[in-house]
Motif scaffolding. Structure first.
Motif, PDB file in Angstrom:
ATOM      1  N   LEU A   1      -6.250  17.025  -4.312  1.00  0.00           N
ATOM      2  CA  LEU A   1      -5.455  17.934  -5.127  1.00  0.00           C
ATOM      3  C   LEU A   1      -4.480  18.637  -4.189  1.00  0.00           C
ATOM      4  N   MET A   2      -3.226  18.748  -4.596  1.00  0.00           N
ATOM      5  CA  MET A   2      -2.230  19.402  -3.745  1.00  0.00           C
ATOM      6  C   MET A   2      -1.691  20.652  -4.438  1.00  0.00           C
ATOM      7  N   GLN A   3      -1.689  21.754  -3.725  1.00  0.00           N
ATOM      8  CA  GLN A   3      -1.110  22.987  -4.250  1.00  0.00           C
ATOM      9  C   GLN A   3       0.407  22.948  -4.075  1.00  0.00           C
ATOM     10  N   GLU A   4       1.122  23.541  -5.019  1.00  0.00           N
ATOM     11  CA  GLU A   4       2.588  23.489  -4.992  1.00  0.00           C
ATOM     12  C   GLU A   4       3.188  24.147  -3.752  1.00  0.00           C
ATOM     13  N   ASP A   5       2.492  25.087  -3.147  1.00  0.00           N
ATOM     14  CA  ASP A   5       2.996  25.714  -1.915  1.00  0.00           C
ATOM     15  C   ASP A   5       3.200  24.690  -0.802  1.00  0.00           C
TER      16      ASP A   5
ATOM     17  N   ILE B   1      -7.876   8.176   5.621  1.00  0.00           N
ATOM     18  CA  ILE B   1      -6.623   8.886   5.349  1.00  0.00           C
ATOM     19  C   ILE B   1      -6.708  10.261   6.003  1.00  0.00           C
ATOM     20  N   VAL B   2      -5.715  10.583   6.807  1.00  0.00           N
ATOM     21  CA  VAL B   2      -5.632  11.887   7.461  1.00  0.00           C
ATOM     22  C   VAL B   2      -4.323  12.521   7.000  1.00  0.00           C
ATOM     23  N   SER B   3      -4.423  13.662   6.328  1.00  0.00           N
ATOM     24  CA  SER B   3      -3.213  14.295   5.802  1.00  0.00           C
ATOM     25  C   SER B   3      -3.069  15.708   6.352  1.00  0.00           C
ATOM     26  N   GLU B   4      -1.805  16.136   6.428  1.00  0.00           N
ATOM     27  CA  GLU B   4      -1.506  17.497   6.848  1.00  0.00           C
ATOM     28  C   GLU B   4      -0.091  17.843   6.416  1.00  0.00           C
ATOM     29  N   GLY B   5       0.162  19.128   6.250  1.00  0.00           N
ATOM     30  CA  GLY B   5       1.493  19.630   5.965  1.00  0.00           C
ATOM     31  C   GLY B   5       2.014  20.349   7.197  1.00  0.00           C
TER      32      GLY B   5
ATOM     33  N   GLU C   1      -1.654  21.965 -15.330  1.00  0.00           N
ATOM     34  CA  GLU C   1      -0.921  20.839 -14.758  1.00  0.00           C
ATOM     35  C   GLU C   1      -1.213  20.831 -13.259  1.00  0.00           C
ATOM     36  N   ASP C   2      -1.775  19.754 -12.759  1.00  0.00           N
ATOM     37  CA  ASP C   2      -2.132  19.646 -11.344  1.00  0.00           C
ATOM     38  C   ASP C   2      -1.318  18.543 -10.667  1.00  0.00           C
ATOM     39  N   TRP C   3      -1.139  18.690  -9.367  1.00  0.00           N
ATOM     40  CA  TRP C   3      -0.518  17.651  -8.545  1.00  0.00           C
ATOM     41  C   TRP C   3      -1.632  17.017  -7.716  1.00  0.00           C
ATOM     42  N   ASN C   4      -1.767  15.697  -7.819  1.00  0.00           N
ATOM     43  CA  ASN C   4      -2.794  14.972  -7.077  1.00  0.00           C
ATOM     44  C   ASN C   4      -2.164  13.844  -6.273  1.00  0.00           C
ATOM     45  N   ALA C   5      -2.666  13.640  -5.065  1.00  0.00           N
ATOM     46  CA  ALA C   5      -2.212  12.535  -4.223  1.00  0.00           C
ATOM     47  C   ALA C   5      -3.147  11.344  -4.427  1.00  0.00           C
ATOM     48  N   TYR C   6      -2.567  10.153  -4.497  1.00  0.00           N
ATOM     49  CA  TYR C   6      -3.317   8.912  -4.690  1.00  0.00           C
ATOM     50  C   TYR C   6      -2.890   7.879  -3.655  1.00  0.00           C
ATOM     51  N   ILE C   7      -3.804   6.994  -3.307  1.00  0.00           N
ATOM     52  CA  ILE C   7      -3.463   5.805  -2.538  1.00  0.00           C
ATOM     53  C   ILE C   7      -3.497   4.637  -3.511  1.00  0.00           C
ATOM     54  N   ILE C   8      -2.508   3.752  -3.405  1.00  0.00           N
ATOM     55  CA  ILE C   8      -2.371   2.619  -4.311  1.00  0.00           C
ATOM     56  C   ILE C   8      -2.420   1.330  -3.488  1.00  0.00           C
ATOM     57  N   ASN C   9      -3.286   0.416  -3.896  1.00  0.00           N
ATOM     58  CA  ASN C   9      -3.376  -0.905  -3.270  1.00  0.00           C
ATOM     59  C   ASN C   9      -2.816  -1.926  -4.252  1.00  0.00           C
ATOM     60  N   GLU C  10      -1.575  -2.329  -4.054  1.00  0.00           N
ATOM     61  CA  GLU C  10      -0.943  -3.306  -4.935  1.00  0.00           C
ATOM     62  C   GLU C  10      -1.143  -4.736  -4.421  1.00  0.00           C
TER      63      GLU C  10
ATOM     64  N   VAL D   1       0.880  -1.177   0.000  1.00  0.00           N
ATOM     65  CA  VAL D   1       0.000   0.000   0.000  1.00  0.00           C
ATOM     66  C   VAL D   1       0.912   1.220   0.000  1.00  0.00           C
ATOM     67  N   TYR D   2       0.710   2.125  -0.972  1.00  0.00           N
ATOM     68  CA  TYR D   2       1.593   3.262  -1.149  1.00  0.00           C
ATOM     69  C   TYR D   2       0.793   4.550  -1.313  1.00  0.00           C
ATOM     70  N   ILE D   3       1.497   5.659  -1.146  1.00  0.00           N
ATOM     71  CA  ILE D   3       0.946   6.974  -1.463  1.00  0.00           C
ATOM     72  C   ILE D   3       1.830   7.566  -2.565  1.00  0.00           C
ATOM     73  N   ALA D   4       1.189   8.103  -3.593  1.00  0.00           N
ATOM     74  CA  ALA D   4       1.920   8.732  -4.699  1.00  0.00           C
ATOM     75  C   ALA D   4       1.360  10.128  -4.944  1.00  0.00           C
ATOM     76  N   VAL D   5       2.235  11.040  -5.305  1.00  0.00           N
ATOM     77  CA  VAL D   5       1.827  12.366  -5.735  1.00  0.00           C
ATOM     78  C   VAL D   5       2.211  12.463  -7.211  1.00  0.00           C
ATOM     79  N   VAL D   6       1.198  12.701  -8.042  1.00  0.00           N
ATOM     80  CA  VAL D   6       1.347  12.620  -9.492  1.00  0.00           C
ATOM     81  C   VAL D   6       1.060  13.979 -10.124  1.00  0.00           C
ATOM     82  N   ASN D   7       1.878  14.356 -11.094  1.00  0.00           N
ATOM     83  CA  ASN D   7       1.652  15.573 -11.863  1.00  0.00           C
ATOM     84  C   ASN D   7       0.912  15.172 -13.126  1.00  0.00           C
ATOM     85  N   GLU D   8      -0.308  15.691 -13.301  1.00  0.00           N
ATOM     86  CA  GLU D   8      -1.119  15.296 -14.454  1.00  0.00           C
ATOM     87  C   GLU D   8      -1.885  16.485 -15.019  1.00  0.00           C
ATOM     88  N   TYR D   9      -2.218  16.360 -16.271  1.00  0.00           N
ATOM     89  CA  TYR D   9      -2.914  17.434 -16.974  1.00  0.00           C
ATOM     90  C   TYR D   9      -4.404  17.396 -16.643  1.00  0.00           C
TER      91      TYR D   9
END
Length: 131
Positions: free
Chosen positions: A78-82, A47-51, A28-37, A13-21
């Motif tokens: 969706l993640m902002q570049e800041d 999922i609880v996220s914070e910066g 071009e947006d950055w999105n966070a995904y959870i992956i179940n391999e 189980v992984y977390i990925a941040v992907v740059n996609e159109y």
């Protein structure tokens, strides 16, 4: 007593941040995904996220996914570049069968960038992955 408690290790189980159109906004947006391999479904994924940094902290974001099928992925946010100037933490809890598992994934500050893009499992895209 503590030595008798078995805490299962989370694997596949992984977390990925992907740059996609984004076709809608033509950006071009950055999105966070959870992956179940894994070969098994994940139930009741929370999922609880914070910066955060030494001087700043973002609001806490929560996401629930009732079922994440085996060999699949789901968009978290969706993640902002800041946010990339901060450490970004994703605390993930889920049920696999009768067991509840949890793991914290951390993207260290400035590690999410275009130069760090690598192939992401199951998604056929490039991004930044934390295992």
């Amino acid at each position: 007593m503590k030595k008798d408690i078995e805490i299962p290790k989370v694997e596949g189980v992984y977390i990925a941040v992907v740059n996609e159109y984004n076709d809608v906004y033509k950006s071009e947006d950055w999105n966070a995904y959870i992956i179940n391999e894994k070969e098994t479904d994940l139930e009741m994924v929370i999922i609880v996220s914070e910066g955060y940094s030494e001087t700043k902290k973002t609001a806490v974001f929560r996401k629930r996914i009732d079922k994440l099928p085996a060999k699949s992925y789901a968009k978290i946010e969706l993640m902002q570049e800041d946010l990339f100037k901060l450490n970004n933490s994703f605390k993930v809890s889920f049920f696999e069968g009768d067991a509840m598992l949890d793991k914290t994934y951390i993207f260290r500050k400035n590690t999410i960038n275009l130069k760090a893009l690598r192939p992401i499992p199951l998604m056929d895209v490039k991004g930044v992955l934390v295992k």
